[in-house]
Design an enzyme around this catalytic site. Structure first.
Site, PDB file in Angstrom:
ATOM      1  N   ASN A  23      90.425  32.445 -36.083  1.00 41.62           N
ATOM      2  CA  ASN A  23      90.133  31.368 -35.147  1.00 41.62           C
ATOM      3  C   ASN A  23      91.357  30.537 -34.761  1.00 41.62           C
ATOM      4  O   ASN A  23      91.261  29.653 -33.902  1.00 41.62           O
ATOM      5  CB  ASN A  23      89.035  30.448 -35.706  1.00 41.62           C
ATOM      6  CG  ASN A  23      87.662  31.082 -35.561  1.00 41.62           C
ATOM      7  OD1 ASN A  23      87.529  32.171 -34.999  1.00 41.62           O
ATOM      8  ND2 ASN A  23      86.647  30.409 -36.083  1.00 41.62           N
ATOM      9  N   ARG A 131      75.280  28.445 -26.479  1.00 41.65           N
ATOM     10  CA  ARG A 131      76.728  28.226 -26.438  1.00 41.65           C
ATOM     11  C   ARG A 131      77.277  27.999 -25.020  1.00 41.65           C
ATOM     12  O   ARG A 131      78.021  28.816 -24.489  1.00 41.65           O
ATOM     13  CB  ARG A 131      77.460  29.388 -27.107  1.00 41.65           C
ATOM     14  CG  ARG A 131      77.080  29.540 -28.561  1.00 41.65           C
ATOM     15  CD  ARG A 131      77.869  30.598 -29.246  1.00 41.65           C
ATOM     16  NE  ARG A 131      79.136  30.104 -29.756  1.00 41.65           N
ATOM     17  CZ  ARG A 131      79.963  30.844 -30.495  1.00 41.65           C
ATOM     18  NH1 ARG A 131      79.686  32.077 -30.770  1.00 41.65           N
ATOM     19  NH2 ARG A 131      81.081  30.337 -30.944  1.00 41.65           N
ATOM     20  N   ASP A 316      80.365  28.469 -40.118  1.00 40.84           N
ATOM     21  CA  ASP A 316      80.795  29.859 -40.299  1.00 40.84           C
ATOM     22  C   ASP A 316      80.672  30.338 -41.751  1.00 40.84           C
ATOM     23  O   ASP A 316      80.929  31.508 -42.031  1.00 40.84           O
ATOM     24  CB  ASP A 316      82.246  30.034 -39.817  1.00 40.84           C
ATOM     25  CG  ASP A 316      82.348  30.046 -38.295  1.00 40.84           C
ATOM     26  OD1 ASP A 316      81.297  30.095 -37.629  1.00 40.84           O
ATOM     27  OD2 ASP A 316      83.480  30.006 -37.778  1.00 40.84           O
ATOM     28  N   ILE A 338      75.016  22.988 -36.095  1.00 34.93           N
ATOM     29  CA  ILE A 338      75.972  23.319 -35.016  1.00 34.93           C
ATOM     30  C   ILE A 338      75.347  24.268 -33.988  1.00 34.93           C
ATOM     31  O   ILE A 338      75.431  24.035 -32.797  1.00 34.93           O
ATOM     32  CB  ILE A 338      77.262  23.960 -35.585  1.00 34.93           C
ATOM     33  CG1 ILE A 338      77.868  23.081 -36.681  1.00 34.93           C
ATOM     34  CG2 ILE A 338      78.273  24.213 -34.461  1.00 34.93           C
ATOM     35  CD1 ILE A 338      78.527  21.824 -36.217  1.00 34.93           C
TER      36      ILE A 338
HETATM   37  C1  UD1 Z   1      84.406  27.818 -32.682  1.00 33.48           C
HETATM   38  C2  UD1 Z   1      84.684  28.989 -33.588  1.00 33.48           C
HETATM   39  C3  UD1 Z   1      83.397  29.465 -34.270  1.00 33.48           C
HETATM   40  C4  UD1 Z   1      82.721  28.283 -34.977  1.00 33.48           C
HETATM   41  C5  UD1 Z   1      82.556  27.100 -34.035  1.00 33.48           C
HETATM   42  C6  UD1 Z   1      82.040  25.852 -34.729  1.00 33.48           C
HETATM   43  C7  UD1 Z   1      86.594  30.125 -32.635  1.00 33.48           C
HETATM   44  C8  UD1 Z   1      87.125  31.329 -31.943  1.00 33.48           C
HETATM   45  N1  UD1 Z   1      85.258  30.078 -32.823  1.00 33.48           N
HETATM   46  O1  UD1 Z   1      83.517  28.272 -31.667  1.00 33.48           O
HETATM   47  O2  UD1 Z   1      83.731  30.486 -35.200  1.00 33.48           O
HETATM   48  O3  UD1 Z   1      81.452  28.682 -35.438  1.00 33.48           O
HETATM   49  O4  UD1 Z   1      83.820  26.765 -33.429  1.00 33.48           O
HETATM   50  O5  UD1 Z   1      82.862  25.511 -35.779  1.00 33.48           O
HETATM   51  O6  UD1 Z   1      87.332  29.252 -33.016  1.00 33.48           O
HETATM   52  N2  UD1 Z   1      78.983  23.150 -26.973  1.00 33.48           N
HETATM   53  C9  UD1 Z   1      78.416  22.639 -25.828  1.00 33.48           C
HETATM   54  N3  UD1 Z   1      79.125  22.700 -24.664  1.00 33.48           N
HETATM   55  C10 UD1 Z   1      80.383  23.240 -24.597  1.00 33.48           C
HETATM   56  C11 UD1 Z   1      80.960  23.748 -25.778  1.00 33.48           C
HETATM   57  C12 UD1 Z   1      80.239  23.686 -26.951  1.00 33.48           C
HETATM   58  O7  UD1 Z   1      77.289  22.140 -25.843  1.00 33.48           O
HETATM   59  O8  UD1 Z   1      80.968  23.267 -23.497  1.00 33.48           O
HETATM   60  C13 UD1 Z   1      78.222  23.099 -28.241  1.00 33.48           C
HETATM   61  C14 UD1 Z   1      77.924  24.476 -28.825  1.00 33.48           C
HETATM   62  O9  UD1 Z   1      76.791  25.061 -28.250  1.00 33.48           O
HETATM   63  C15 UD1 Z   1      77.744  24.145 -30.287  1.00 33.48           C
HETATM   64  C16 UD1 Z   1      78.754  22.996 -30.512  1.00 33.48           C
HETATM   65  O10 UD1 Z   1      79.039  22.465 -29.216  1.00 33.48           O
HETATM   66  O11 UD1 Z   1      76.464  23.648 -30.516  1.00 33.48           O
HETATM   67  C17 UD1 Z   1      80.050  23.420 -31.172  1.00 33.48           C
HETATM   68  O12 UD1 Z   1      80.612  24.519 -30.484  1.00 33.48           O
HETATM   69  P1  UD1 Z   1      82.174  24.769 -30.438  1.00 33.48           P
HETATM   70  O13 UD1 Z   1      82.834  23.927 -31.481  1.00 33.48           O
HETATM   71  O14 UD1 Z   1      82.648  24.620 -29.041  1.00 33.48           O
HETATM   72  O15 UD1 Z   1      82.273  26.299 -30.869  1.00 33.48           O
HETATM   73  P2  UD1 Z   1      83.298  27.390 -30.353  1.00 33.48           P
HETATM   74  O16 UD1 Z   1      84.586  26.743 -29.964  1.00 33.48           O
HETATM   75  O17 UD1 Z   1      82.629  28.278 -29.378  1.00 33.48           O
END
Ligand code: UD1
Length: 429
Positions: A23, A131, A316, A338
């Site tokens: 990550n 997501r 994770d 999450i």
């Molecule tokens: C990253 C990690 C993943 C980990 C996650 C949370 C990488 C490549 N992946 O994923 O392994 O499980 O962080 O620690 O680093 N959300 C929204 N809108 C957005 C973006 C996110 O609502 O535009 C929400 C998501 O649905 C989720 C929360 O925010 O509920 C956290 O997601 P996020 O931290 O963005 O996860 P990733 O960056 O996709």
């Protein structure tokens, strides 16, 4: 399609080398798009996701060269990648590629910051919940990008460059924070990011960007300030150790019993998870070289855990902890805050004899005396490794199908576990 065969009941003893963090590697590779000079990344894990991102970046015109092995190096050493985005030939990231790996959506930030335009497919649905990318788009908009959605693509334009601004995330997002930092690094003026993600991988990427000439302060806290610069240069950076791989093998050792040393692991990257392991009765000892995990026969004590952004217990590691708690003496509770729907592993753990009840984001796990091997199906990256953990303590043979999920995020998993005494092998084809 490859499968993994495990016969449970063996204790684990020995050393497991911890690889560089997936990550951090992915956003670091994406950050190479911010400069025409070469970014050299050391300690890069050999993972399917890294290969796929090489292909995705290749589509934009990025050259990735993998250094050959040096004398004395073994498979335990990470790779060195030389990533050069001297000539960006295409600012479109097509659906066929982005849909295979969600994080590749993040190319939108460096592309619009450096080239003034980006056309990147929305990542689409995912097995662990909806997501969305609304917050990533919001962040780019706050930095002056014009955003349109066209045919499933996010089209971001900023012909005169981005300008600094204030980004307040209503929810902690790792991808949103990476996106904001990368875009702000080449924006004119100062950007303040509030409610930023504090994950160690954010700090690692910010460190690398600062080596490239960026001016980022506060990474690792909730408030990050970025003073934009006109140009970034090349740099050399070693990827930090993978805290999720560390926690996974720690739970594997706790499940199987035994005594293992997680070489290169750093306790401060996963203190919340190590604290939980100690509560379960496992001995955790950290040194400058790594972390030792030992459990000698004693029953596992049940725990109550809620996942949350860093520094709390990571989502994770939720599936892996659940696998471990299937053998605890008593009732454990895990709340997943999450991702909705991140319980795909439950029905497969139940196939092995686990007793788990789900109520929306809450799982109640009644520890059982014994698990029994069975054929199971991997559904996503972290879920699939939880099945491996359960299988290590199950009687008889477990076959984990669809292991390509494992290969996305775990380097030579069966090799690392087999060297510590697990009966585990890959069945090809
Ligand atoms: C990253 C990690 C993943 C980990 C996650 C949370 C990488 C490549 N992946 O994923 O392994 O499980 O962080 O620690 O680093 N959300 C929204 N809108 C957005 C973006 C996110 O609502 O535009 C929400 C998501 O649905 C989720 C929360 O925010 O509920 C956290 O997601 P996020 O931290 O963005 O996860 P990733 O960056 O996709």
């Amino acid at each position: 399609m490859d499968r993994i065969r495990i016969v449970g009941g063996r204790r684990l003893t020995g050393t497991i080398p911890i690889s560089g963090a997936k990550n951090a590697t992915l956003p670091l590779m994406i950050a190479s798009l911010l400069t025409e000079e070469t970014l050299v990344l050391d300690n890069v894990p050999r993972l399917a996701d890294v290969v796929l991102l090489q292909r995705i970046l290749g589509n934009h015109g990025v050259d990735v060269m993998v250094s050959g092995k040096r004398p004395g190096e073994t498979a335990d050493h990470g790779q060195t990648l030389h990533v050069s985005a001297a000539n960006i030939v295409d600012t479109t990231a097509p659906y066929e590629l982005v849909s295979k790996m969600r994080a590749s959506f993040w190319v939108v930030a460096p592309l619009v910051a450096r080239m003034g335009q980006a056309r990147v497919s929305m990542p689409g649905g995912c097995a662990i919940g909806t997501r969305p990318v609304d917050l990533l788009i919001m962040a780019l908009g706050r930095l002056g990008a014009d955003i349109e959605i066209d045919g499933g693509y996010v089209v971001a334009t900023a012909p005169n460059g981005l300008r600094g601004g204030e980004i307040i995330f209503p929810k902690v997002t790792v991808g949103g924070t990476h996106t904001a930092i990368m875009a702000a690094s080449l924006a004119k003026g100062t950007t303040v990011i509030e409610n930023a993600a504090r994950e160690p991988e954010i700090v690692d990427v910010a460190d690398c960007l600062n080596k490239m000439g960026a001016r980022i302060s506060g990474a690792g806290t909730q408030r990050i300030v970025v003073e934009g610069v006109a140009k970034l240069s090349g740099a050399r950076h070693a990827v930090l150790p993978d805290r999720i791989e560390t926690g996974t093998y720690a739970m594997a050792a706790a499940m199987a019993g035994g005594d293992i040393f997680l070489q290169n692991a750093r306790a401060e990257l996963l203190q919340a998870a190590l604290d939980v392991l100690q509560q379960t009765g496992v001995t955790v000892t950290s040194t400058n070289q790594g972390i030792r995990i030992a459990r000698n026969g004693a029953d596992l004590v049940p725990v109550e855990v809620t996942t949350a952004p860093f520094p709390a217990f990571p989502t994770d590691l939720q599936a892996q902890l659940m696998a471990l708690m299937t053998r605890a003496r008593g009732t454990s509770r895990i709340v997943e805050t999450i991702f909705e729907n991140r319980f795909m592993h439950v029905q497969e753990l139940v196939r092995l004899g686990a007793r788990i009840q789900l109520d929306c984001e809450r799982a109640t796990i009644e520890g059982v005396e014994r698990l029994k091997g069975a054929p199971v199906m991997a559904t996503d990256l972290r879920a699939s490794v939880s099945l491996v953990i359960a299988a290590l303590a199950a009687e008889g043979e477990t076959i984990v199908n669809r292991v390509y999920h494992l290969d996305r995020g775990f380097e030579r998993l069966e090799d690392k576990l087999a060297r510590c005494g697990a009966e585990i092998e890959r069945l090809s084809g």
